[in-house]
Design a protein around this motif. Structure first.
Motif: not given
Length: 71
Positions: A44-70
């Motif tokens: 079930g949902h918890s604050e800690i798991l929601s934060r972990a999911k948010s941090v992970t997805t944010t890092r994935m997006i930032l890595n994609q942008e970094k790769a796109a910008n070379g």
């Protein structure tokens, strides 16, 4: 009222996932996100798991942008 019992082992495991979200290598983020989603589905949902999911997805997006910008 019914309250869900808090399990210390579950809390520790969730905190471990949050720590992994901050510190894992970029190529491991997708697998970690799947692990977090499975944990949310089973526990079930918890604050800690929601934060972990948010941090992970944010890092994935930032890595994609970094790769796109070379960077």
């Amino acid at each position: 009222m019914k309250f869900k019992k808090s399990n210390n082992k579950t809390k520790e495991n969730s905190e471990d996932l949050l720590n992994k979200a901050y510190s894992c290598k970029p190529n491991e983020l997708k697998d970690l996100l799947e692990e977090i989603k499975a944990k949310i589905k089973s526990d079930g949902h918890s604050e800690i798991l929601s934060r972990a999911k948010s941090v992970t997805t944010t890092r994935m997006i930032l890595n994609q942008e970094k790769a796109a910008n070379g960077l």
